[in-house]
Design a protein around this motif. Structure first.
Motif, PDB file in Angstrom:
ATOM      1  N   ARG A 171       0.751  -1.090   0.011  1.00 13.45           N
ATOM      2  CA  ARG A 171      -0.049  -0.120  -0.150  1.00 13.45           C
ATOM      3  C   ARG A 171       0.915   1.293  -0.121  1.00 13.45           C
ATOM      4  O   ARG A 171       2.056   1.307   0.730  1.00 13.45           O
ATOM      5  N   PRO A 172       0.514   2.338  -0.680  1.00 20.47           N
ATOM      6  CA  PRO A 172       1.220   3.492  -0.768  1.00 20.47           C
ATOM      7  C   PRO A 172       0.969   4.083   0.586  1.00 20.47           C
ATOM      8  O   PRO A 172      -0.059   3.998   1.486  1.00 20.47           O
ATOM      9  N   GLY A 192      -6.120  -1.993   7.199  1.00 23.27           N
ATOM     10  CA  GLY A 192      -5.640  -0.876   6.648  1.00 23.27           C
ATOM     11  C   GLY A 192      -4.805  -1.055   5.528  1.00 23.27           C
ATOM     12  O   GLY A 192      -4.095   0.015   5.251  1.00 23.27           O
ATOM     13  N   THR A 193      -4.454  -2.147   5.159  1.00 19.53           N
ATOM     14  CA  THR A 193      -3.450  -2.281   4.210  1.00 19.53           C
ATOM     15  C   THR A 193      -3.968  -2.492   2.832  1.00 19.53           C
ATOM     16  O   THR A 193      -3.138  -2.416   1.885  1.00 19.53           O
ATOM     17  N   GLY A 194      -5.278  -2.339   2.523  1.00 17.61           N
ATOM     18  CA  GLY A 194      -5.885  -1.924   1.206  1.00 17.61           C
ATOM     19  C   GLY A 194      -6.678  -3.312   0.676  1.00 17.61           C
ATOM     20  O   GLY A 194      -6.783  -3.314  -0.397  1.00 17.61           O
ATOM     21  N   LYS A 195      -6.750  -4.150   1.720  1.00 18.45           N
ATOM     22  CA  LYS A 195      -7.519  -5.484   1.099  1.00 18.45           C
ATOM     23  C   LYS A 195      -9.036  -4.911   0.382  1.00 18.45           C
ATOM     24  O   LYS A 195      -9.376  -5.300  -0.621  1.00 18.45           O
ATOM     25  N   THR A 196      -9.757  -4.063   1.137  1.00 17.91           N
ATOM     26  CA  THR A 196     -11.026  -3.766   0.764  1.00 17.91           C
ATOM     27  C   THR A 196     -10.965  -2.730  -0.568  1.00 17.91           C
ATOM     28  O   THR A 196     -11.579  -3.044  -1.550  1.00 17.91           O
ATOM     29  N   HIS A 197      -9.686  -1.817  -0.391  1.00 16.17           N
ATOM     30  CA  HIS A 197      -9.564  -1.259  -1.530  1.00 16.17           C
ATOM     31  C   HIS A 197      -9.284  -2.064  -2.942  1.00 16.17           C
ATOM     32  O   HIS A 197      -9.712  -1.738  -4.035  1.00 16.17           O
TER      33      HIS A 197
HETATM   34  N1  LIG Z   1      -3.204   0.952  -3.613  1.00 17.12           N
HETATM   35  C1  LIG Z   1      -3.735   2.003  -2.578  1.00 17.12           C
HETATM   36  N2  LIG Z   1      -3.778   3.263  -3.236  1.00 17.12           N
HETATM   37  C2  LIG Z   1      -4.276   4.360  -2.823  1.00 17.12           C
HETATM   38  N3  LIG Z   1      -5.066   4.080  -1.428  1.00 17.12           N
HETATM   39  C3  LIG Z   1      -4.968   3.152  -0.956  1.00 17.12           C
HETATM   40  C4  LIG Z   1      -4.553   1.836  -1.525  1.00 17.12           C
HETATM   41  N4  LIG Z   1      -4.543   1.110  -0.600  1.00 17.12           N
HETATM   42  C5  LIG Z   1      -5.305   1.501   0.404  1.00 17.12           C
HETATM   43  N5  LIG Z   1      -5.431   2.594   0.300  1.00 17.12           N
HETATM   44  C6  LIG Z   1      -6.177   3.602   1.120  1.00 17.12           C
HETATM   45  O1  LIG Z   1      -5.962   3.071   2.465  1.00 17.12           O
HETATM   46  C7  LIG Z   1      -6.814   3.075   3.504  1.00 17.12           C
HETATM   47  C8  LIG Z   1      -7.179   1.874   3.714  1.00 17.12           C
HETATM   48  O2  LIG Z   1      -7.270   0.994   3.052  1.00 17.12           O
HETATM   49  P1  LIG Z   1      -8.443  -0.243   3.172  1.00 17.12           P
HETATM   50  O3  LIG Z   1      -8.735  -0.743   1.872  1.00 17.12           O
HETATM   51  O4  LIG Z   1      -9.626   0.206   4.051  1.00 17.12           O
HETATM   52  O5  LIG Z   1      -7.708  -1.238   4.156  1.00 17.12           O
HETATM   53  P2  LIG Z   1      -8.167  -2.602   4.742  1.00 17.12           P
HETATM   54  O6  LIG Z   1      -9.277  -2.996   3.952  1.00 17.12           O
HETATM   55  O7  LIG Z   1      -6.896  -3.469   4.538  1.00 17.12           O
HETATM   56  O8  LIG Z   1      -8.387  -2.202   5.987  1.00 17.12           O
HETATM   57  C9  LIG Z   1      -8.036   3.577   2.650  1.00 17.12           C
HETATM   58  O9  LIG Z   1      -8.249   4.880   2.633  1.00 17.12           O
HETATM   59  C10 LIG Z   1      -7.748   3.277   1.016  1.00 17.12           C
HETATM   60  O10 LIG Z   1      -8.173   4.150   0.230  1.00 17.12           O
END
Ligand SMILES: Nc1ncnc2c1ncn2[C@@H]1O[C@H](COP(=O)(O)OP(=O)(O)O)[C@@H](O)[C@H]1O
Ligand SMILES: [Mg+2]
Length: 987
Positions: A116-117, A196-201
């Protein structure tokens, strides 16, 4: 690049694109020691483990993997090759197909790392501090910089830098799985990592849904892209029809919630046969367009928020599972049943809850419970993957320990094509979690699934197709029927004509058959007629033959009888001569007596005159008295002589009549011998019409029935010796007298019809002198006179007109007296004959019996040995036998005993036997009672014995008649049969 990086590069030399190739994944749960020690030499160690060979890149297609290294023809392992643009999709799809077709690790779980960025905030806080995770996408490598001097390097199938786009992630990792699903394989795309590592994203980002969902799609996550691909690819596919349906669920602690309908309880079910996992209870929403799907995701998201608010939970604490079911129906091949086979495949897109450790997050209360539950399911998932990685699919995998692992059973160690994306954060504070995530990814790399096409017969479709076929066939049948009906309609007139012709033909045939039958019947009749005629002729012939032989026999008999008659005639003529001489002498005596009387009269006249003249009156008176007494004597003598003359004249005339009758008879016999007459002489029953001479020397009953030859008589001697009966027990009944019956015999039996010519003389005598005079002669002392007188009476008695008168005028006592007083056999015989003749008359039969005539003749029979006397007696009894009124007296006075005695005499004579048999027949013919008397008194053996005689005689005939009469009464059948059997007449 740093030195350790170069070492890493060496370590990955198997990879043709890089100097090194993938580092060892031999112990994925532990970083290679080389990396840990920064020792580049470790690379070779890693390559030597040979496990890289399993880490096959997804992404190479036209860039053929190098033949170098231990991997041989297979790609060496996760590659750092640049990701292909989407234009490579089709090709990749094919590659994937090839994989599915059986390459060794086609089923291996693909694992990618996504970094994740840093968020702008993080960047602000952290400044330019180097990321704790370094990615080398081209080498598909991740380096975890644990400290300034220590780093762990891991190779994966793909590694995405923080700049990697959603599109690339999808294309690289998810697209091959989606294509597999469209081919019929199950698929799973799962995101793992710390919260918070971007799984849902990565998975669930909906992107820009403005302008009706058609805004910027760059941020869209795997879910939207996958469904978009599925819709597009299935719409393009002309070979099949598809059905797409989705279920959207959330696994929270140990429960599965339906995100499309909060009320539904969802379960996990594994089909025991197919191992197919299904989620009963979850809403199955059909998806045709992207909008359908976006709506579903919205609905799910709303429910998720509501649910989590209710539970006071964070979305990161639950796993979300999207299940997309694709049914592929190949477009029907014409008439083929294979078209009913659908391929069903399921794509699971799983967004796991955060994998961070509970303790570290400092959870309490429900949060702690949540964390434990989430940890539990992730721990079980880890355990399953560890076991699969180390022991393979054969080992016991603890799927059942959590709902999540039950849901993912097919995804890890099952038949699905699975891609795992491990999300890691860039910050140092994430170091520990990132490390464990990488290790999780490393272990998942080793999980091998056995890809399997899912096919099932859609019976509904099959039924529809069959129904369609049935409809088509029914249509054809209907058309055929119609055609047939038309043809039938066209054929009808012809058929009618044919039927008419057939009927005519049949009629003609019937007529012919009838004619043939008639001819046959006529023919048969004719044949039958000829046969009958032939049989007739043959029987007639036989009859004629027997008649001829009988006539010959009769001729013989009559010849011998003629001889007898000739002899008798001679005797009669001699007797006539004697009589004539005697008459002449008597006439001479008469005329001399007359002369003397005249002389005496003259003397008397002279004496009278002398008296008148008075001279010597006294003397003259004496003389007159003398003369008168002389005259009386003479007159008496004269009278006697006249009577004698008269009697002799009568006798002479009878004798003459007899002689002339005999002459006639002789003549008749002579003629009958030549010409022939009735084959059977008439039997005694109908009258002895053969007649018999009535001369003094023969009986008036001489031929009361045919006479049997003497030889026959001899042969029958002793015939009845077997019927010795006890006379004593039959005797002593003579005194009982039956009540006189008014009945005359049914058929009076004429034993003897005296010749008419002969009897004319007797009749004249009868007319001239009267019966009393004739009866008076019976008491004469002179036996000759008596004999002649009795002959006259016997002959008169033969004629019916005299019979009653004889009885009335006291003939019976006279006859009895003759029989009693006479010792002369001929006299007694003729007297018996007279009684027998009288017995012919029904009117006198009862009188005869009550007067004791029966008794008398029976006594006579006992006293005499004379055959002819016995014949007379037997004939008389036989005549009486026909009268039922006198039958009881016949029985009680010993008449039947007498007949039986005759039958078994020392030398039974056929004439006597004939009368005996006739008597039995007469007796038997009256009624059942008569027959019974006969049978009960022992007559049957004699009758049967007579009947058994071999030659046709009167005796046999009478006996046969008697049997016939007895047999008329069925009650005696068995006795007749028994007796016949006893005498050997029957078998
Ligand atoms: N590759 C990405 N590029 C831009 N923003 C990201 C990326 N991965 C995650 N984020 C952002 O980081 C935050 C947490 O991501 P999220 O997907 O909710 O994490 P998780 O589902 O793993 O808990 C969100 O605000 C999301 O938009
Ligand atoms: Mg999330």
């Amino acid at each position: 690049m740093s030195s350790w990086a170069k070492q890493l590069g060496r370590a990955g030399r198997n990879n043709n694109d890089n100097e090194g190739g993938p580092p060892s994944a031999g112990r994925p749960d532990r970083p290679s020691s080389a990396l840990r020690t920064r020792g580049g030499a470790k690379g070779s160690q890693a390559s030597g483990a040979g496990r890289e060979a399993e880490h096959r890149a997804f992404l190479f297609d036209d860039a053929a993997p190098s033949g170098a290294g231990a991997g041989g023809g297979r790609s060496g392992g996760p590659s750092g090759a640049p990701l292909r643009p989407s234009s490579a999709l089709r090709t990749r799809h094919k590659t994937t197909s090839r994989d599915a077709g059986g390459e060794k690790d086609a089923g291996r779980v693909r694992v990618a790392i996504r970094l994740r960025p840093k968020t702008p905030q993080e960047r602000a806080e952290d400044g330019d501090a180097a990321s704790v995770v370094e990615v080398v996408p081209e080498m598909s490598r991740v380096v975890l910089r644990k400290s300034q001097w220590e780093a762990d390097a891991y190779n994966f199938d793909s590694v995405f830098a923080e700049t990697s786009s959603q599109a690339r992630v999808y294309e690289t990792l998810a697209r091959p799985v989606v294509e597999g699903v469209l081919e019929g394989f199950n698929g799973t795309v799962m995101a793992y990592g710390q919260t918070g590592t971007g799984k849902t994203h990565t998975m669930g980002n909906l992107g820009d849904l403005t302008t009706n969902g058609k805004g910027d799609t760059a941020d869209r996550g795997v879910m939207l892209r996958a469904v978009d691909d599925i819709i597009n690819l299935t719409t393009d596919d002309e070979t099949a029809n598809f059905k797409i349906a989705v279920q959207y669920m959330q696994v929270y602690m140990s429960a599965i919630k339906d995100l499309l309908d909060a009320n539904n309880e969802v379960d996990v079910r594994e089909d025991p046969k197919t191992n197919e996992i299904s989620f009963p209870g979850a809403t199955n929403a059909e998806v045709k367009t992207m909008n359908d799907f976006i709506d579903i995701l919205h609905r799910g998201e709303e429910n998720r928020i509501v649910a989590n608010q209710k539970l006071n939970s964070a979305s990161s604490r639950s796993h979300s599972v999207l299940a997309i079911t694709v049914r592929r129906y190949p477009k029907e091949a014409k008439g083929g049943l294979a078209s009913a086979t659908a391929r069903i495949s399921k794509l699971l897109i799983v967004d796991l809850a955060g994998s961070e450790r509970v303790t570290k997050s400092g959870s309490e209360g429900q949060l702690l419970e949540e964390a434990k539950a989430i940890n539990l399911s992730l721990t079980v998932l880890g355990k399953c993957i560890n076991t699969l990685a180390e022991s393979g699919n054969g080992a016991h995998i603890p799927y059942r320990e959590s709902k999540l692992t039950r849901m993912l059973r097919d995804s890890f160690g099952g038949s699905a094509k699975t891609s795992l994306i491990v999300c890691v954060g860039p910050l140092r504070k994430h170091l520990s979690e990132s490390g464990s995530s990488l290790l999780f990814g490393q272990r998942a790399l080793k999980v091998e699934n056995a890809l399997k096409l899912r096919e099932e017969v859609d019976y509904q479709l099959l039924a529809r197709q069959l129904q369609r076929q049935v409809d088509e066939l029914a249509g054809e049948v209907e058309r055929a029927h119609k055609t047939e009906a038309e043809a039938v309609a066209r054929l009808k007139p012809a058929e009618a004509a044919a039927r008419a012709a057939e009927a005519q033909l049949k009629e003609a045939g019937d007529r012919t058959s009838a004619a043939i039958a008639k001819l046959n019947a006529e023919k048969d009749n004719e044949i039958e007629h000829y046969r009958a005629s032939a049989a007739d002729l043959s029987s007639r012939n036989t009859q004629l033959e027997s008649e001829v032989s009988m006539l010959e026999r009769q001729l013989q008999e009559q010849k011998s009888k003629a001889g007898n008659i000739a002899g008798e005639k001679g005797e009669m003529e001699a007797e006539n001569d004697r009589l004539r001489k005697r008459i002449e002498s008597l006439e001479a005596s008469v005329s001399s007596a007359k002369a003397e009387a005249a002389r005496t009269a003259d003397a008397m006249k002279a004496a009278s005159m002398m008296l008148k003249e008075g001279e010597g009156a006294a003397a003259l008176q004496v003389e007159v008295e003398n003369l008168r007494s002389q005259l009386d004597v003479k007159a008496k003598a004269l009278n006697e002589s006249s009577l004698e003359v008269q009697r002799l004249s009568g006798e002479l005339s009878i004798s003459n009549g007899t002689v002339s009758k005999m002459q006639r008879e002789l003549q008749t016999l002579k003629e009958s011998g030549a010409v022939g007459s009735s084959p059977f002489p008439r039997g005694g029953d109908t009258g002895g019409d053969t007649g018999s001479p009535t001369s003094s020397s023969t009986s008036p009953m001489a031929s009361g029935g045919g006479s049997d030859g003497s030889s026959q008589t001899k042969s029958k001697r002793g015939l009845f010796s077997m019927f010795k009966r006890n006379k004593s027990d039959k005797g002593g009944k003579g005194d009982s007298s039956g009540p006189p019956s008014p009945h005359a015999p049914r058929s009076p039996l004429v034993i003897n019809a005296p010749p008419k010519t002969g009897n004319d003389a007797v009749t004249r005598l009868f007319d001239q002198v009267g019966l009393p005079t004739i009866f008076g002669l019976l008491s004469y002392d002179d036996p000759d006179v008596r004999l002649h007188a009795i002959k006259v009476v016997a002959n008169l008695a033969a004629e019916e007109r005299h019979q009653e008168e004889i009885v009335r005028e006291g003939g019976l006592p006279a006859l009895y007296k003759v029989i009693h007083s006479s010792t002369d056999e001929a006299t007694r015989r003729i007297a018996a004959g007279a009684i027998a003749n009288l017995a012919m008359n029904e009117g006198v039969q009862e009188r005869l019996v009550s007067d004791g005539a029966l008794k008398l003749v029976i006594n006579l029979a006992e006293m005499t040995d004379d055959i002819q006397t016995k014949r007379m007696v037997a004939g008389g009894i036989a005549n009486l036998c026909g009268n039922p009124a006198v039958q009881p007296r016949i029985l009680s006075e010993g008449g039947l005993d007498c007949l039986m005695g005759f039958a078994e005499g020392e030398e039974p004579h056929p004439d006597v036997q004939s009368q005996v048999a006739r008597g039995f027949a007469n007796f038997a013919k009256c009624d059942a009672q008569s027959a019974k008397i006969l049978v009960q008194n022992g007559c049957l053996p004699y009758i049967i014995a007579f009947s058994a005689m071999t030659s046709l005689t009167q005796v046999k005939r009478h006996a046969d008649m008697a049997i016939a009469y007895i047999s008329m009464h069925s009650e005696f059948h068995s006795e007749v049969m028994d007796e016949k059997r006893k005498q050997g007449m029957m078998a």
